[in-house]
Scaffold this active site. Structure first.
Site, PDB file in Angstrom:
ATOM      1  N   HIS A  57       5.179  -3.646   6.762  1.00 17.18           N
ATOM      2  CA  HIS A  57       4.718  -2.431   6.096  1.00 17.18           C
ATOM      3  C   HIS A  57       4.730  -1.317   7.140  1.00 17.18           C
ATOM      4  O   HIS A  57       4.346  -1.558   8.294  1.00 17.18           O
ATOM      5  CB  HIS A  57       3.298  -2.594   5.571  1.00 17.18           C
ATOM      6  N   GLU A  59       2.792   1.202   7.672  1.00 19.19           N
ATOM      7  CA  GLU A  59       1.470   1.517   8.237  1.00 19.19           C
ATOM      8  C   GLU A  59       1.070   0.496   9.300  1.00 19.19           C
ATOM      9  O   GLU A  59       0.553   0.868  10.353  1.00 19.19           O
ATOM     10  CB  GLU A  59       0.405   1.548   7.131  1.00 19.19           C
ATOM     11  N   CYS A  87      -2.524  -0.431   1.909  1.00 17.62           N
ATOM     12  CA  CYS A  87      -3.111  -1.638   1.330  1.00 17.62           C
ATOM     13  C   CYS A  87      -4.228  -2.142   2.249  1.00 17.62           C
ATOM     14  O   CYS A  87      -4.435  -1.630   3.345  1.00 17.62           O
ATOM     15  CB  CYS A  87      -2.033  -2.711   1.141  1.00 17.62           C
ATOM     16  N   CYS A  90      -2.949  -3.245   5.755  1.00 22.03           N
ATOM     17  CA  CYS A  90      -2.613  -2.112   6.618  1.00 22.03           C
ATOM     18  C   CYS A  90      -3.861  -1.324   7.015  1.00 22.03           C
ATOM     19  O   CYS A  90      -3.971  -0.853   8.153  1.00 22.03           O
ATOM     20  CB  CYS A  90      -1.603  -1.217   5.929  1.00 22.03           C
TER      21      CYS A  90
END
Length: 154
Positions: A57, A59, A87, A90
């Protein structure tokens, strides 16, 4: 860092461009960047599918980079701009990396509407469990962010 006086839109627009780039190469549409003292210091696109690694991800990638490459003081003054509210995974990475703030375009709840996934935990809720503040601003340009998701998800 005074989040109230910063012009968030150009950074959010770049995060949305990164999200589109991720989608164009076969990944889900998420993009993020780190800004310190008005300068973009790092960018990332979702790479979960292309790298075959659920940790990719943007992030989490940027939080990991910041923890490794930036001092604690710099991290505390760094803002993560992201196409979509982070999320829970993250958000935990952002918190533990010591980043000072997150600015997002599309809320986790809104993205859940597009994806059909009901695991939408607001990042503010994740950050609330810690003993250090991570400021959150958003949504910024929410319809532009929603368009990125609307164009991607069936």
């Amino acid at each position: 860092m005074d989040l109230e006086t910063l012009d968030h839109e150009p950074y959010i627009e770049r995060a949305l461009d990164l999200a589109r780039e991720a989608a164009d190469r076969g990944d889900e549409p998420f993009g993020s960047l780190l800004v310190h003292d008005g300068e973009v210091v790092a960018e990332a696109r979702n790479a979960v599918a292309t790298e075959g690694d659920l940790r990719e991800h943007p992030e989490l990638t940027l939080a990991t980079w910041a923890a490794r490459e930036r001092s604690a003081a710099e991290r505390g003054e760094t803002v993560m701009y992201t196409s979509t509210e982070p999320c829970a995974m993250c958000s935990g990475g952002i918190y533990h990396a010591g980043l000072g703030a997150v600015v997002y375009s599309t809320s986790a709840e809104r993205v859940a509407e597009f994806t059909g996934r009901d695991f939408a935990v607001p990042s503010r809720d994740v950050f609330a469990y810690g003993d250090r503040e991570v400021r959150v601003v958003g949504p910024v340009l929410p319809e532009a962010g929603a368009d990125v998701h609307r164009d991607y998800w069936p």
